[in-house]
Design an enzyme around this catalytic site. Structure first.
Site, PDB file in Angstrom:
ATOM      1  N   LEU A  21       0.807  -1.220   0.000  1.00  0.00           N
ATOM      2  CA  LEU A  21       0.000   0.000   0.000  1.00  0.00           C
ATOM      3  C   LEU A  21       0.841   1.272   0.000  1.00  0.00           C
ATOM      4  CD1 LEU A  21      -2.748  -1.222   2.472  1.00  0.00           C
ATOM      5  CD2 LEU A  21      -2.746  -1.309  -0.026  1.00  0.00           C
ATOM      6  N   CYS A  22       2.132   1.116  -0.245  1.00  0.00           N
ATOM      7  CA  CYS A  22       3.054   2.249  -0.298  1.00  0.00           C
ATOM      8  C   CYS A  22       2.944   2.930  -1.664  1.00  0.00           C
ATOM      9  CB  CYS A  22       4.468   1.724  -0.071  1.00  0.00           C
ATOM     10  SG  CYS A  22       5.683   2.984   0.198  1.00  0.00           S
ATOM     11  N   HIS A  23       2.903   4.254  -1.658  1.00  0.00           N
ATOM     12  CA  HIS A  23       2.812   4.994  -2.917  1.00  0.00           C
ATOM     13  C   HIS A  23       4.135   4.978  -3.665  1.00  0.00           C
ATOM     14  CE1 HIS A  23      -0.549   6.681  -0.627  1.00  0.00           C
ATOM     15  NE2 HIS A  23      -1.112   6.841  -1.812  1.00  0.00           N
ATOM     16  N   ASP A  56      24.221 -10.818   4.487  1.00  0.00           N
ATOM     17  CA  ASP A  56      24.439 -11.819   3.438  1.00  0.00           C
ATOM     18  C   ASP A  56      25.919 -11.972   3.108  1.00  0.00           C
ATOM     19  OD1 ASP A  56      23.608 -13.656   1.331  1.00  0.00           O
ATOM     20  OD2 ASP A  56      24.160 -12.041  -0.054  1.00  0.00           O
ATOM     21  N   MET A 110       8.964   5.222   4.451  1.00  0.00           N
ATOM     22  CA  MET A 110       9.076   3.805   4.087  1.00  0.00           C
ATOM     23  C   MET A 110      10.272   3.568   3.177  1.00  0.00           C
ATOM     24  SD  MET A 110       6.878   2.604   6.010  1.00  0.00           S
ATOM     25  CE  MET A 110       7.336   0.941   5.589  1.00  0.00           C
ATOM     26  N   GLU A 111      10.569   4.523   2.312  1.00  0.00           N
ATOM     27  CA  GLU A 111      11.737   4.393   1.439  1.00  0.00           C
ATOM     28  C   GLU A 111      13.023   4.383   2.264  1.00  0.00           C
ATOM     29  OE1 GLU A 111       8.361   5.354  -1.047  1.00  0.00           O
ATOM     30  OE2 GLU A 111       9.057   6.195   0.839  1.00  0.00           O
TER      31      GLU A 111
END
Length: 161
Positions: free
Chosen positions: A78-80, A131, A116-117
């Site tokens: 739901l992130c733009h 990793d 969010m980014e």
């Protein structure tokens, strides 16, 4: 007058929805996320050994973080999707704690924030370090991923110091 907090991605009936930002005005926005990767002395020594790991591991993590910020809307349903003006990734080596501290900064001029980014960039940088170092330490810990700062938009400036 106080307002009751709500979950903005749920409608009145509790169904998920993408928040409508179409009516909002573009404003300058910035977000900074932080996190850390803690490892054992052996892995940290390999990571920081000149000509060995530091350049390659951290440069790979930096590139992965930038790519993650650019693809955030593909990862979080739901992130733009938004136009990023800047993504910056900084690392601080902490020999006393055998840790790499990560800071991800994102900027845009858009209708919604870049929290969010920044969080995604920080998370993917940490995962990339994990990793690339896991062969030397199976017990690496990714910790304290958090939003540290945001500015812009209706809610203004916020700090988590």
């Amino acid at each position: 007058m106080s307002t009751t907090p709500t979950l903005s991605h749920l409608d009145e009936s509790g169904q998920i929805r993408m928040v409508d930002v179409g009516h909002k005005t573009d404003t300058d926005r910035v977000a900074i996320a932080r996190g850390s990767v803690r490892m054992n002395a052996t892995a940290y020594g390999l990571l920081t050994q000149p000509g060995q790991g530091k350049g390659e591991v951290l440069n790979t993590a930096r590139v992965a973080a930038v790519l993650a910020a650019k693809r955030c809307a593909e990862l979080i349903p739901l992130c733009h999707s938004l136009p990023l003006a800047f993504v910056g990734i900084d690392f601080e080596l902490d020999e006393a704690a055998y840790s790499v501290h990560i800071r991800a900064t994102c900027r845009t001029q858009y209708k919604t924030g870049v929290e969010m980014e920044a969080m995604t960039a920080c998370s993917v940088a940490a995962l990339t370090i994990y990793d690339m170092c896991k062969a030397a330490d199976k017990g690496i810990v990714i910790e304290q991923i958090r939003l540290q700062y945001k500015a812009g938009g209706k809610s203004g400036e916020w700090r988590n110091d």
